[in-house]
Each structure stands twice: as structure tokens, then as C-alpha cells.
Design a protein around this motif. Structure first.
Motif, PDB file in Angstrom:
ATOM      1  N   UNK A 260       0.916  -1.257  -0.092  1.00  0.00           N
ATOM      2  CA  UNK A 260      -0.023  -0.209   0.072  1.00  0.00           C
ATOM      3  C   UNK A 260       1.106   1.270  -0.073  1.00  0.00           C
ATOM      4  N   UNK A 261       1.800   1.177   0.726  1.00  0.00           N
ATOM      5  CA  UNK A 261       2.830   2.426   0.923  1.00  0.00           C
ATOM      6  C   UNK A 261       3.391   2.502  -0.524  1.00  0.00           C
ATOM      7  N   UNK A 262       3.952   1.690  -1.281  1.00  0.00           N
ATOM      8  CA  UNK A 262       4.945   1.839  -2.633  1.00  0.00           C
ATOM      9  C   UNK A 262       4.030   2.016  -3.515  1.00  0.00           C
ATOM     10  N   UNK A 263       2.671   1.826  -3.490  1.00  0.00           N
ATOM     11  CA  UNK A 263       1.926   1.503  -4.757  1.00  0.00           C
ATOM     12  C   UNK A 263       0.819   2.880  -4.932  1.00  0.00           C
ATOM     13  N   UNK A 264       1.270   4.013  -5.522  1.00  0.00           N
ATOM     14  CA  UNK A 264       0.442   5.188  -5.459  1.00  0.00           C
ATOM     15  C   UNK A 264      -1.025   4.949  -5.987  1.00  0.00           C
ATOM     16  N   UNK A 265      -1.559   3.815  -6.694  1.00  0.00           N
ATOM     17  CA  UNK A 265      -2.771   3.558  -7.136  1.00  0.00           C
ATOM     18  C   UNK A 265      -3.531   2.868  -5.842  1.00  0.00           C
ATOM     19  N   UNK A 266      -2.971   2.490  -4.778  1.00  0.00           N
ATOM     20  CA  UNK A 266      -3.510   1.814  -3.614  1.00  0.00           C
ATOM     21  C   UNK A 266      -3.828   2.955  -2.759  1.00  0.00           C
ATOM     22  N   UNK A 267      -3.303   4.264  -2.916  1.00  0.00           N
ATOM     23  CA  UNK A 267      -3.633   5.168  -1.892  1.00  0.00           C
ATOM     24  C   UNK A 267      -5.224   5.635  -1.977  1.00  0.00           C
ATOM     25  N   UNK A 268      -6.009   4.689  -1.814  1.00  0.00           N
ATOM     26  CA  UNK A 268      -7.604   4.944  -1.647  1.00  0.00           C
ATOM     27  C   UNK A 268      -7.932   4.509  -0.071  1.00  0.00           C
ATOM     28  N   UNK A 269      -9.234   4.917   0.216  1.00  0.00           N
ATOM     29  CA  UNK A 269      -9.733   4.830   1.336  1.00  0.00           C
ATOM     30  C   UNK A 269      -9.776   3.385   1.728  1.00  0.00           C
ATOM     31  N   UNK A 270     -10.340   2.421   0.859  1.00  0.00           N
ATOM     32  CA  UNK A 270     -10.258   0.956   0.893  1.00  0.00           C
ATOM     33  C   UNK A 270      -9.046   0.315   1.517  1.00  0.00           C
ATOM     34  N   UNK A 271      -8.082   0.749   0.726  1.00  0.00           N
ATOM     35  CA  UNK A 271      -6.486   0.311   1.363  1.00  0.00           C
ATOM     36  C   UNK A 271      -5.929   0.915   2.182  1.00  0.00           C
ATOM     37  N   UNK A 272      -6.325   1.936   2.547  1.00  0.00           N
ATOM     38  CA  UNK A 272      -5.818   2.582   3.942  1.00  0.00           C
ATOM     39  C   UNK A 272      -6.615   1.960   5.226  1.00  0.00           C
TER      40      UNK A 272
ATOM     41  N   UNK B  91      -4.854 -10.905  -0.313  1.00  0.00           N
ATOM     42  CA  UNK B  91      -3.790 -11.277  -1.360  1.00  0.00           C
ATOM     43  C   UNK B  91      -4.217 -12.069  -2.674  1.00  0.00           C
ATOM     44  N   UNK B  92      -5.360 -13.039  -2.088  1.00  0.00           N
ATOM     45  CA  UNK B  92      -5.852 -13.888  -3.382  1.00  0.00           C
ATOM     46  C   UNK B  92      -7.040 -13.023  -3.762  1.00  0.00           C
ATOM     47  N   UNK B  93      -7.792 -12.130  -3.052  1.00  0.00           N
ATOM     48  CA  UNK B  93      -9.331 -11.765  -3.636  1.00  0.00           C
ATOM     49  C   UNK B  93      -9.046 -10.522  -4.455  1.00  0.00           C
ATOM     50  N   UNK B  94      -7.969  -9.376  -3.978  1.00  0.00           N
ATOM     51  CA  UNK B  94      -7.816  -8.385  -4.555  1.00  0.00           C
ATOM     52  C   UNK B  94      -6.607  -8.401  -5.730  1.00  0.00           C
ATOM     53  N   UNK B  95      -7.203  -8.210  -6.804  1.00  0.00           N
ATOM     54  CA  UNK B  95      -6.238  -7.969  -7.767  1.00  0.00           C
ATOM     55  C   UNK B  95      -5.280  -7.037  -7.659  1.00  0.00           C
ATOM     56  N   UNK B  96      -5.394  -5.890  -7.354  1.00  0.00           N
ATOM     57  CA  UNK B  96      -4.583  -4.830  -7.223  1.00  0.00           C
ATOM     58  C   UNK B  96      -3.275  -4.808  -6.007  1.00  0.00           C
ATOM     59  N   UNK B  97      -3.872  -5.700  -4.898  1.00  0.00           N
ATOM     60  CA  UNK B  97      -2.938  -5.909  -3.845  1.00  0.00           C
ATOM     61  C   UNK B  97      -2.037  -7.082  -4.560  1.00  0.00           C
ATOM     62  N   UNK B  98      -2.734  -8.091  -5.205  1.00  0.00           N
ATOM     63  CA  UNK B  98      -1.789  -9.030  -5.821  1.00  0.00           C
ATOM     64  C   UNK B  98      -0.619  -8.639  -6.789  1.00  0.00           C
ATOM     65  N   UNK B  99      -1.061  -7.650  -7.449  1.00  0.00           N
ATOM     66  CA  UNK B  99      -0.020  -7.037  -8.606  1.00  0.00           C
ATOM     67  C   UNK B  99       0.790  -6.273  -7.803  1.00  0.00           C
ATOM     68  N   UNK B 100       0.609  -5.331  -6.780  1.00  0.00           N
ATOM     69  CA  UNK B 100       1.686  -4.715  -6.110  1.00  0.00           C
ATOM     70  C   UNK B 100       2.570  -5.591  -5.179  1.00  0.00           C
ATOM     71  N   UNK B 101       2.039  -6.735  -4.850  1.00  0.00           N
ATOM     72  CA  UNK B 101       3.194  -7.637  -4.124  1.00  0.00           C
ATOM     73  C   UNK B 101       3.960  -8.445  -5.079  1.00  0.00           C
ATOM     74  N   UNK B 102       3.518  -8.647  -6.230  1.00  0.00           N
ATOM     75  CA  UNK B 102       4.383  -9.076  -7.358  1.00  0.00           C
ATOM     76  C   UNK B 102       5.512  -8.094  -7.820  1.00  0.00           C
ATOM     77  N   UNK B 103       5.094  -6.707  -7.616  1.00  0.00           N
ATOM     78  CA  UNK B 103       6.034  -5.884  -8.020  1.00  0.00           C
ATOM     79  C   UNK B 103       7.334  -5.662  -7.125  1.00  0.00           C
ATOM     80  N   UNK B 104       6.759  -5.839  -5.867  1.00  0.00           N
ATOM     81  CA  UNK B 104       7.711  -5.583  -4.803  1.00  0.00           C
ATOM     82  C   UNK B 104       8.719  -6.854  -4.830  1.00  0.00           C
ATOM     83  N   UNK B 105       8.027  -8.158  -4.830  1.00  0.00           N
ATOM     84  CA  UNK B 105       8.931  -9.377  -4.823  1.00  0.00           C
ATOM     85  C   UNK B 105       9.984  -9.421  -6.011  1.00  0.00           C
ATOM     86  N   UNK B 106       9.325  -9.009  -7.131  1.00  0.00           N
ATOM     87  CA  UNK B 106      10.190  -8.765  -8.393  1.00  0.00           C
ATOM     88  C   UNK B 106      11.469  -7.868  -8.159  1.00  0.00           C
ATOM     89  N   UNK B 107      10.991  -6.535  -7.752  1.00  0.00           N
ATOM     90  CA  UNK B 107      11.973  -5.764  -7.242  1.00  0.00           C
ATOM     91  C   UNK B 107      13.116  -6.354  -6.699  1.00  0.00           C
TER      92      UNK B 107
END
Length: 323
Positions: free
Chosen positions: A58-70, A303-319
Motif C-alpha cells: 500500500x505504501x509503495x503503490x500510488x494507485x492503492x492510496x485509496x480509502x479501501x486500502x488505507x 492477496x488472493x481476492x484483490x487483484x490490485x494487492x496481488x499485482x503490487x505484491x508481485x512488483x515488490x517481490x520482483x524488485x
């Protein structure tokens, strides 16, 4: 020998407060605590890693800076607090058979343990409000749940839990305890468990504990049910079945998180009030499910149900792999 060293000399008319309590791991499985520690260590590792990754995503993904993810970040922080409340004493018992916990340390652990439980209930309620606003009035979603509103909600949640639980340790400190009843039923300090070790009238403690439960978790659960009643009413008013499914799909993760938290809460309440004759291992397992399982499952669910969280986690792990 340990228990005898914890007793002070006293007479029947003196006020007695133990210097420490003795914790227990999994009743009946003391001989294999080394093996029992493996699943517990694994669950604690998953809980700590999973919730830290959610916060990082959530911290590193600007697109997740929304109320739901806060609100999801609040849930992850709460789960980390709940995990750290029980981890030190549980693993100390299972790994090293270190069972002693000082009286004041026990009350401190109990305060944080129950406070984080109340916070988790409140955060789940806030998340249900978030889903209600998002579905019933999507055009005003961003203007209703602004950053300042979310901060105020977070502060109110913490203040509510702190004020509700603050009197509990002091209500216990005024009690006269039984010198021979210093062995607790868990590897952590639970209010109902500590309270039963007193040789005094605990009516006030029982009533205040009931008040805290009803005024926090009880009210929260009713409001969550009400919010989902309103959400269903709104969803049924949508013209397209596809739109209905899409709207309800955004609530699945939250519904699962609610079930993961509230079903064990009900189990703990029932076992403490009506399961006095149940085997000690049943009490222990229900308490462990209540305190350990939600922090483990919540990151997995999102992580399983939220596509946006899953994609953000994959990006972090890839880095990390590239680094």
C-alpha cells in the motif's frame, strides 16, 4: 518448585497479589511442545510477513492510496499488534518452557491483547462503512472518505479501545488473589482467565467485561450486519445482474475477514461462559484460533481476492529478486 517460589507468606486475612503467574502451552501436549512449536512458529512467521507485505504494498503503490486500502493498512497494523501481543510468551513457553510472567507484565499483555481485539472489530466496522459508501454512492466516495476523515476514524478507533480497556487492569489489581491459583490456562494473559484466579468477589469485573464486549464487539457486529443489509438493498436495485455481481465481489474479502474474526470471538465467549467442563485443550485451542488465525488469514484473503494487492505484491517481490 517454580510455583512455590512465587508464593508470598500470608495469612487468611491479608491481601495477596502474586509476584507472577505461570503460563501453560497446550494442555496435555507438554511433552511434545518442541513439535507443537513448529506450526505456531510457522503461523507467526506468516502473520508477520504477510501483514508487513500488505503495508509495504500500500505504501509503495500510488494507485492503492485509496480509502479501501488505507483501512486495509489499519487492519494489517492491528493484526501485527495482535500477533506481537501473544508471540513472546507463547514461543517462550513452547521453545524454552519458560512459563513465568510477572503480575504487572501479565496485566500489560492482557490490556494490549484485548485492546487490539477491540481495534480489529472497529476497523472491520469502518471497512463495512467504506464498502457501503462505495456501492451506494460511488460518485461521492472520494469526497466522503477524505484522508482527514480516515485519520479521524483511525484516531477514534484507537481512543475507543484505549478508554474501554484502560480500567480493566486496575479493576484486577484491587482483587485479592489465591496463592494456590497462579497457573493460567493459556500461554498469554486473558482477562477471563486472570479474573478467575482471584479469591474475591469479581462481580464488578464480570459486569465491566460484559459491558466492554457488548459496547464494542457487540455493537460493531450489529452495525456490520446492518451495513450489509443496506448494501444488499442497494445492490438489488441495480438493473444489471452483472453489475450486482461486480458490486458484491468487492465485498467478498471483507466478508471473509469478518467471518474469520467474529466466529472465533463467538467461540471464545461461548466456551468461557458455557464450557466450564470442557477439556482444557479445547479452551486453549479456541483461544489460539481467536488470536493467531485472523492475523494469518487476513493477508492471504486480501492477496488472493484483490487483484490490485496481488499485482503490487508481485512488483515488490520482483524488485527484490532483481536487487
Amino acid at each position: 518448585l517454580i510455583s512455590m517460589s512465587l508464593l508470598h507468606s500470608h495469612d487468611n486475612n491479608s491481601f495477596f497479589q502474586p509476584s507472577a503467574f505461570l503460563l501453560i502451552g497446550v494442555p496435555g501436549l507438554e511433552a511434545v511442545h518442541g513439535w507443537v512449536s513448529i506450526p505456531f512458529s510457522s503461523m507467526y512467521t506468516v502473520a508477520l510477513t504477510g501483514n508487513c507485505l500488505i503495508l509495504l504494498a500500500v505504501r509503495r503503490t500510488p494507485s492503492l492510496h485509496q480509502p479501501m486500502y488505507y483501512f486495509l493498512s489499519m487492519l494489517a497494523l492491528t493484526d501485527l499488534g495482535l500477533t506481537m501481543s501473544t508471540l513472546p510468551t507463547t514461543l517462550a513457553v513452547l521453545w524454552f518452557d519458560y512459563r513465568r510472567i510477572a503480575f504487572d507484565a501479565c496485566l500489560t499483555q492482557m490490556f494490549f491483547l484485548h485492546s487490539f481485539s477491540v481495534v480489529e472489530s472497529s476497523v472491520l466496522l469502518a471497512m463495512s462503512f467504506d464498502r457501503f459508501v462505495a456501492i451506494s454512492n460511488p460518485l461521492r466516495y472520494a469526497s466522503v472518505l477524505t484522508n482527514s476523515v480516515i485519520v479521524r476514524i483511525g484516531m477514534a478507533i484507537v481512543a475507543r479501545a484505549t478508554v474501554s480497556l484502560f480500567p480493566v487492569p486496575f479493576l484486577l489489581k484491587r482483587l485479592n488473589f489465591c496463592p494456590r491459583k497462579i497457573l493460567l490456562s493459556h500461554s498469554f494473559c486473558f482477562h477471563a482467565d486472570v479474573m478467575k484466579r482471584a479469591c474475591a468477589d469479581i462481580t464488578v469485573n464480570i459486569l465491566y467485561g460484559l459491558y466492554v464486549v457488548l459496547s464494542t464487539v457487540g455493537i460493531d457486529s450489529l452495525l456490520i450486519v446492518l451495513s450489509y443489509g443496506l448494501i444488499l438493498h442497494t445492490v438489488m436495485g441495480l438493473a444489471s445482474p452483472r453489475e450486482r455481481i461486480r458490486a458484491l465481489n468487492t465485498c467478498v474479502s471483507h466478508i471473509l475477514a469478518v467471518l474469520v474474526f467474529y466466529i472465533p470471538v463467538i467461540g471464545v465467549s461461548m466456551i468461557h461462559r458455557f464450557g466450564r467442563h470442557a477439556p482444557p485443550i479445547v479452551h486453549a485451542l479456541v483461544a489460539y484460533v481467536y488470536l493467531v488465525v485472523p492475523p494469518v488469514l487476513n493477508p492471504i484473503i486480501y492477496s488472493v481476492k484483490s487483484k490490485h494487492i496481488r499485482e503490487a505484491l508481485f512488483k515488490i517481490l520482483r524488485r527484490k529478486d532483481q536487487g
